[in-house]
Motif scaffolding. Structure first.
Motif, PDB file in Angstrom:
ATOM      1  N   GLY A 230     -29.015  11.465  90.476  1.00  0.00           N
ATOM      2  CA  GLY A 230     -29.351  10.891  91.776  1.00  0.00           C
ATOM      3  C   GLY A 230     -29.052   9.401  91.793  1.00  0.00           C
TER       4      GLY A 230
ATOM      5  N   GLU B 129     -30.873   7.070  92.845  1.00  0.00           N
ATOM      6  CA  GLU B 129     -32.045   6.226  92.599  1.00  0.00           C
ATOM      7  C   GLU B 129     -32.325   6.042  91.104  1.00  0.00           C
ATOM      8  OE1 GLU B 129     -33.182  10.397  92.449  1.00  0.00           O
ATOM      9  OE2 GLU B 129     -32.203   9.294  94.048  1.00  0.00           O
ATOM     10  N   HIS B 130     -31.608   6.755  90.259  1.00  0.00           N
ATOM     11  CA  HIS B 130     -31.810   6.671  88.810  1.00  0.00           C
ATOM     12  C   HIS B 130     -31.213   5.368  88.262  1.00  0.00           C
ATOM     13  CE1 HIS B 130     -31.666   7.797  84.570  1.00  0.00           C
ATOM     14  NE2 HIS B 130     -32.601   8.691  84.874  1.00  0.00           N
TER      15      HIS B 130
ATOM     16  N   GLY C 255     -27.316   2.882  88.589  1.00  0.00           N
ATOM     17  CA  GLY C 255     -27.153   1.447  88.817  1.00  0.00           C
ATOM     18  C   GLY C 255     -26.329   0.784  87.726  1.00  0.00           C
TER      19      GLY C 255
END
Length: 139
Positions: free
Chosen positions: A61, A63-64, A68
């Motif tokens: 995902g 958001e992990h 990033g």
């Protein structure tokens, strides 16, 4: 570690390299073995880092934290391919002109990538990662 994390960047490198060889061969009108290496369409480096970034997005995902990190690395690699290695190519061109009369070897001038070549590499990496995800992970 899941095998998809090892296979995906290798496949992206293989596909991008094969496409680059074909594109260079069509442009040259002959097999372009001498043009294998840095520069050209699509960018191998961009394909590799974008394949891993895309695979992490699919698996973990966006958001992990790993996504990033992968996205940051991908931007660094793509900026380097466009700016730093492009400047190195310009320097090689000038050095080749300065030493044209000498018995020196010729420096490779085509080292960087255009934004289009980088975008093509990103597209190749994204497609390869998506296919790998659906074939290797989401069965």
């Amino acid at each position: 570690m899941d095998i998809s994390y090892m296979v995906t960047p290798f496949l992206a490198w293989l596909v991008a390299g094969g496409l680059k060889f074909l594109v260079n061969s069509v442009r040259a009108g002959q097999w372009a073995f001498q043009l294998v290496g840095y520069g050209g369409m699509p960018s191998n480096h961009s394909a590799i880092v974008s394949s891993m970034t895309t695979l992490i997005a699919w698996r973990e995902g966006i958001e992990h934290p790993a996504f990033g990190v992968a996205l940051t690395l991908a931007f660094i690699v793509m900026l380097d391919a466009n700016s730093l290695r492009g400047e190195m190519g310009k320097h090689a061109m000038m050095l080749n002109r300065l030493t044209a009369d000498a018995a020196h070897g010729v420096l490779r001038e085509r080292m960087g990538h255009s934004k289009t070549e980088i975008a093509a590499g990103v597209a190749v990496g994204g497609v390869v990662a998506t296919i790998a995800y659906y074939l290797l992970v989401k069965q």
